[in-house]
Every structure is written in structure tokens, then in C-alpha cells.
Design an enzyme around this catalytic site. Structure first.
Site, PDB file in Angstrom:
ATOM      1  N   MET A 195       0.612  -1.208  -0.076  1.00 23.34           N
ATOM      2  CA  MET A 195       0.086   0.150   0.172  1.00 23.34           C
ATOM      3  C   MET A 195       0.871   1.287   0.060  1.00 23.34           C
ATOM      4  O   MET A 195       2.057   1.319   0.890  1.00 23.34           O
ATOM      5  CB  MET A 195      -0.806   0.031   1.230  1.00 23.34           C
ATOM      6  N   PHE A 201      -3.151  -6.189  -4.797  1.00 24.90           N
ATOM      7  CA  PHE A 201      -3.580  -5.068  -3.963  1.00 24.90           C
ATOM      8  C   PHE A 201      -4.818  -5.416  -3.018  1.00 24.90           C
ATOM      9  O   PHE A 201      -4.706  -5.289  -1.788  1.00 24.90           O
ATOM     10  CB  PHE A 201      -3.665  -3.591  -4.745  1.00 24.90           C
ATOM     11  N   VAL A 203      -3.834  -8.567  -0.574  1.00 24.33           N
ATOM     12  CA  VAL A 203      -3.047  -8.242   0.512  1.00 24.33           C
ATOM     13  C   VAL A 203      -3.577  -7.281   1.402  1.00 24.33           C
ATOM     14  O   VAL A 203      -3.589  -7.345   2.728  1.00 24.33           O
ATOM     15  CB  VAL A 203      -1.644  -7.892   0.015  1.00 24.33           C
ATOM     16  N   ASN A 204      -4.142  -6.054   0.955  1.00 24.33           N
ATOM     17  CA  ASN A 204      -4.500  -5.033   1.964  1.00 24.33           C
ATOM     18  C   ASN A 204      -6.237  -5.190   2.584  1.00 24.33           C
ATOM     19  O   ASN A 204      -6.358  -4.686   3.506  1.00 24.33           O
ATOM     20  CB  ASN A 204      -4.514  -3.682   1.104  1.00 24.33           C
ATOM     21  N   TYR A 205      -6.975  -5.928   1.687  1.00 20.96           N
ATOM     22  CA  TYR A 205      -8.480  -5.937   1.934  1.00 20.96           C
ATOM     23  C   TYR A 205      -8.952  -7.473   2.046  1.00 20.96           C
ATOM     24  O   TYR A 205     -10.052  -7.598   2.419  1.00 20.96           O
ATOM     25  CB  TYR A 205      -9.199  -5.081   0.963  1.00 20.96           C
TER      26      TYR A 205
END
Length: 193
Positions: free
Chosen positions: A1, A115, A118-120
Site C-alpha cells: 500500500m 492490492f 493483500v490489503n483488504y
């Protein structure tokens, strides 16, 4: 991020509060009209290159959301994933990454998928990156969503990232929610019941 994405994630509660306060990006539309052309005739290519036929969605509600990784609303991925996980038996959520608003989705399909995962923790399907605005590059699914001659009533195209369209179990477009209507809101919960 990226640093920008971290800041946007932290600022999300402020952004949604301000948009509600000023009445921005909070339009909610609903209809009981039947579609003129079948939603189930549509298909997409997922971000992994595999075809996905909407005829496989018969009997389930479907939420279609235009998404972006660099938007103030990107944090909605969290709630979209929670909503998907809690309703997998009767709801399919499909994200449509698009770079149509403020160039907030510049990555390629692999970068977008990583993205989101990994982030959400996103596990719901993502379509290949495409356009959602009404123009020559508009994805055929969004052509159906925004053409009353096809869907039966709606002409409203996404006004920003994270607008939500809900299709009922019979393939009829029932709801449109603008970006600031949160995925876990009462309005969305009522629409997917």
C-alpha cells in the site's frame, strides 16, 4: 500500500461523513421493473483471464461495484468482503476495476488483484479492468446497467468509484447506490435480503 493509499484509508470515515453531510455521492434508486434483455446473457473476463458467464448466477443476488485502488472510498473493499463472506450462499459481489474517475486505478489486473487480496483480503471475483462511464469503451455489463432499453428502467451511470448496482435472483436490476452509500448500510442490507 502506498503512502497515499494509507492516508486515504485513514481519511475514509471523514470522507463518508462529509459526503453525507453535504448530500454528495449518496443517490439511491430502486425499481421493481423487469429487464427487457437478459442479464444472464452477459459475460465478463475475470482479472485472471478466465471467462465468467452470468448465467451461472441464476438464483442469486448480484452486486456489481466499480472499484479503484487509489480512491477515498477504497476502504469499502473491507466491507464488501465482509458482506460477501456473510452472504456467500445468496449473494455474489463482482468488482469492476476502472480508471474512469480521477485516474485512481492505474495498475494492471495482476497489480489490482494483489492490492485487493493483500490489503483488504478480497476473495470475491474481480473483472478485468475496463471502463464504466458511458462512452465507446464502456464495458458491456455497464452498458446493460445504464441503458433503460436493456435493464428496464435505469440510465444512471457511476458518478464516482464504488457505485453499487444490485441485481435480483431473477436477473432484474433492482437498486443503484452511489459511492458514499456504504456496503454495510441498512439500505444495502435491505436490498440484498
Amino acid at each position: 500500500m502506498t503512502g497515499r493509499q494509507k492516508i486515504l484509508k485513514l481519511m475514509y470515515p471523514v470522507l463518508t461523513g462529509l459526503t453525507r453531510l453535504f448530500g454528495k455521492n449518496n443517490k439511491k434508486l430502486q425499481s421493481t421493473t423487469m429487464a427487457n434483455t437478459s442479464f444472464y446473457d452477459l459475460q465478463i473476463t475475470l482479472n485472471n483471464g478466465k471467462p465468467f458467464a452470468f448465467s451461472d448466477l441464476k438464483g442469486k443476488k448480484v452486486m456489481l461495484v466499480n472499484t479503484a485502488s487509489d480512491c477515498g472510498y477504497t476502504r469499502q473493499y473491507d466491507d464488501l468482503e465482509k458482506l460477501y463472506a456473510a452472504n456467500k450462499d445468496n449473494l455474489v459481489i463482482i468488482g469492476f476495476p476502472a480508471n474512469d474517475f480521477g485516474e485512481q486505478e492505474k495498475g494492471d489486473d495482476a497489480t489490482i488483484e494483489e492490492f485487493c487480496r493483500v490489503n483488504y483480503g478480497v476473495t470475491f471475483p474481480l473483472a478485468q479492468k475496463s471502463g464504466v462511464k458511458k462512452n465507446a469503451e464502456q464495458n458491456p455489463v455497464y452498458q446493460w446497467l445504464t441503458d433503460a432499453d436493456k435493464n428496464g428502467w435505469n440510465t444512471t451511470a457511476p458518478t464516482w468509484n464504488f457505485c453499487k448496482y444490485i441485481i435480483d435472483e431473477n436477473g432484474n436490476l433492482k437498486n443503484f447506490f452511489e459511492a458514499s452509500v456504504e456496503p454495510m448500510s441498512k439500505e444495502v442490507a435491505d436490498a440484498i435480503r
